[in-house]
Design a protein around this motif. Structure first.
Motif, PDB file in Angstrom:
ATOM      1  N   PRO A  37       0.650  -1.062   0.327  1.00 43.44           N
ATOM      2  CA  PRO A  37      -0.146  -0.139  -0.195  1.00 43.44           C
ATOM      3  C   PRO A  37       1.002   1.443   0.452  1.00 43.44           C
ATOM      4  N   VAL A  38       1.811   1.238   0.723  1.00 36.97           N
ATOM      5  CA  VAL A  38       2.530   2.102   0.120  1.00 36.97           C
ATOM      6  C   VAL A  38       3.182   2.829  -1.062  1.00 36.97           C
ATOM      7  N   LEU A  39       4.238   2.251  -1.967  1.00 35.77           N
ATOM      8  CA  LEU A  39       4.686   1.855  -3.139  1.00 35.77           C
ATOM      9  C   LEU A  39       3.151   2.422  -3.791  1.00 35.77           C
ATOM     10  N   GLY A  40       2.285   1.790  -3.923  1.00 32.14           N
ATOM     11  CA  GLY A  40       0.910   1.994  -4.436  1.00 32.14           C
ATOM     12  C   GLY A  40       0.388   3.157  -4.473  1.00 32.14           C
ATOM     13  N   GLY A  41       0.488   3.743  -3.149  1.00 29.58           N
ATOM     14  CA  GLY A  41      -0.236   5.106  -2.335  1.00 29.58           C
ATOM     15  C   GLY A  41       0.759   5.890  -3.599  1.00 29.58           C
ATOM     16  N   LEU A  42       1.843   6.233  -3.399  1.00 25.00           N
ATOM     17  CA  LEU A  42       3.197   6.609  -3.909  1.00 25.00           C
ATOM     18  C   LEU A  42       2.446   6.370  -5.558  1.00 25.00           C
ATOM     19  N   LEU A  43       2.230   6.292  -5.823  1.00 23.25           N
ATOM     20  CA  LEU A  43       2.070   6.255  -7.670  1.00 23.25           C
ATOM     21  C   LEU A  43       0.888   6.519  -7.536  1.00 23.25           C
ATOM     22  N   THR A  44      -0.090   6.552  -6.756  1.00 27.55           N
ATOM     23  CA  THR A  44      -1.631   7.058  -6.934  1.00 27.55           C
ATOM     24  C   THR A  44      -0.762   8.785  -7.145  1.00 27.55           C
ATOM     25  N   LEU A 125       5.367   1.808 -14.620  1.00 30.29           N
ATOM     26  CA  LEU A 125       5.983   1.118 -13.606  1.00 30.29           C
ATOM     27  C   LEU A 125       6.840  -0.632 -14.337  1.00 30.29           C
ATOM     28  N   LEU A 126       8.034   0.188 -14.003  1.00 31.00           N
ATOM     29  CA  LEU A 126       8.905  -0.962 -14.203  1.00 31.00           C
ATOM     30  C   LEU A 126       9.195  -2.417 -12.917  1.00 31.00           C
ATOM     31  N   ASP A 127       8.379  -3.817 -13.252  1.00 31.88           N
ATOM     32  CA  ASP A 127       8.483  -4.700 -12.040  1.00 31.88           C
ATOM     33  C   ASP A 127       7.801  -6.077 -13.091  1.00 31.88           C
ATOM     34  N   LEU A 150       9.573   7.510 -15.362  1.00 31.61           N
ATOM     35  CA  LEU A 150       9.708   5.955 -15.313  1.00 31.61           C
ATOM     36  C   LEU A 150       9.850   5.220 -13.216  1.00 31.61           C
ATOM     37  N   VAL A 151       8.888   4.587 -12.676  1.00 33.00           N
ATOM     38  CA  VAL A 151       8.949   4.001 -11.791  1.00 33.00           C
ATOM     39  C   VAL A 151       9.763   2.870 -11.363  1.00 33.00           C
ATOM     40  N   THR A 152      10.645   2.412 -11.198  1.00 33.02           N
ATOM     41  CA  THR A 152      11.252   0.998 -10.978  1.00 33.02           C
ATOM     42  C   THR A 152      11.106   0.154  -9.966  1.00 33.02           C
ATOM     43  N   ASP A 153      10.325  -0.704  -9.264  1.00 32.54           N
ATOM     44  CA  ASP A 153      10.390  -1.426  -8.365  1.00 32.54           C
ATOM     45  C   ASP A 153      11.883  -1.865  -7.953  1.00 32.54           C
ATOM     46  N   ASN A 154      11.992  -2.900  -6.992  1.00 35.53           N
ATOM     47  CA  ASN A 154      13.068  -3.749  -6.674  1.00 35.53           C
ATOM     48  C   ASN A 154      14.706  -3.317  -6.674  1.00 35.53           C
ATOM     49  N   THR A 155      14.704  -2.465  -6.528  1.00 31.39           N
ATOM     50  CA  THR A 155      16.033  -2.030  -6.839  1.00 31.39           C
ATOM     51  C   THR A 155      17.299  -2.568  -5.873  1.00 31.39           C
ATOM     52  N   ALA A 193      13.605   3.385  -8.004  1.00 25.81           N
ATOM     53  CA  ALA A 193      14.243   4.635  -8.214  1.00 25.81           C
ATOM     54  C   ALA A 193      12.719   5.480  -9.259  1.00 25.81           C
ATOM     55  N   LEU A 194      13.104   6.878  -9.092  1.00 26.88           N
ATOM     56  CA  LEU A 194      12.415   7.124  -9.615  1.00 26.88           C
ATOM     57  C   LEU A 194      13.136   7.939 -10.843  1.00 26.88           C
ATOM     58  N   ALA A 195      12.625   8.361 -12.055  1.00 22.70           N
ATOM     59  CA  ALA A 195      13.302   8.611 -13.344  1.00 22.70           C
ATOM     60  C   ALA A 195      12.532   9.268 -14.071  1.00 22.70           C
TER      61      ALA A 195
END
Length: 198
Positions: A37-44, A125-127, A150-155, A193-195
């Motif tokens: 929910p935290v990363l989800g909220g950030l995406l929103t 979203l790159l996941d 570009l939002v990349t998870d699991n970096t 990562a946010l780009a």
């Protein structure tokens, strides 16, 4: 400084909607790691701030992350999601069937699908599997509009190191790679990562 920072910020986690919790539970039962929910909220938040209307979700799983993407779009726009596992793609389609935005879940590996996609996207979203990140980076640069994100998870994973180094050195992006506590994420301590596409 607040004592027990991790515990404190876990308590700050915003409750998610019942529908999102149901999809998260189904994902866990199927062994699908979720963004939480935290990363989800950030995406929103990012989508609402950027007035995003076209999104690419690379690594859809059962559609959990796309629910947060759609939440930010407020009924306007399109999400194209990619999932290589046909069974999970079917679950994603079912979970996104009642979204207020147009959704299209594509089935296939990144190497099969990305070359055929057309620009522009406002946010990606790159996941995927970390080993596919470096390959996907070139397509993300091609598909994102100038100013797109570009939002990349699991970096934080070792397999993401080649991607992390390439992104940091890539003049096409202005990027920041963050160590994060992400309650409900798998794992809870990870990198994001946010780009922004230059």
């Amino acid at each position: 400084m607040t004592t027990d920072l991790e515990g404190y910020f876990r308590r700050q986690t915003r409750p998610q909607r019942q529908e999102f919790t149901r999809v998260a539970i189904a994902a866990a039962a199927d062994g699908i790691p979720t963004i939480g929910p935290v990363l989800g909220g950030l995406l929103t938040v990012l989508i609402r701030f950027g007035a995003v209307r076209r999104v690419l979700d690379l690594g859809a799983g059962n559609g959990y992350s796309a629910l947060y993407l759609a939440e930010g779009m407020r009924g306007e726009g399109e999400i194209i999601a990619l999932e290589r596992d046909p069974r999970r793609a079917v679950a994603a389609r079912q979970n996104l069937a009642h979204c207020s935005v147009k959704t299209n879940v594509l089935i296939g590996a990144a190497q099969e699908v990305l070359p055929g996609l057309g620009a522009p996207f406002d946010l990606i979203l790159l996941d995927l599997d970390n080993t596919d990140y470096l390959y996907a980076l070139e397509h993300c640069a091609r598909l994102l509009r100038p100013g797109g994100m570009l939002v990349t998870d699991n970096t934080g994973f070792a397999d993401a190191e080649p991607f992390n180094a390439a992104l940091a050195a890539d003049a096409r992006f202005y990027s920041v790679n963050l160590l994060c506590l992400l309650p409900g994420h798998s794992p809870e301590n990870d990198g994001v990562a946010l780009a922004v596409r230059q």
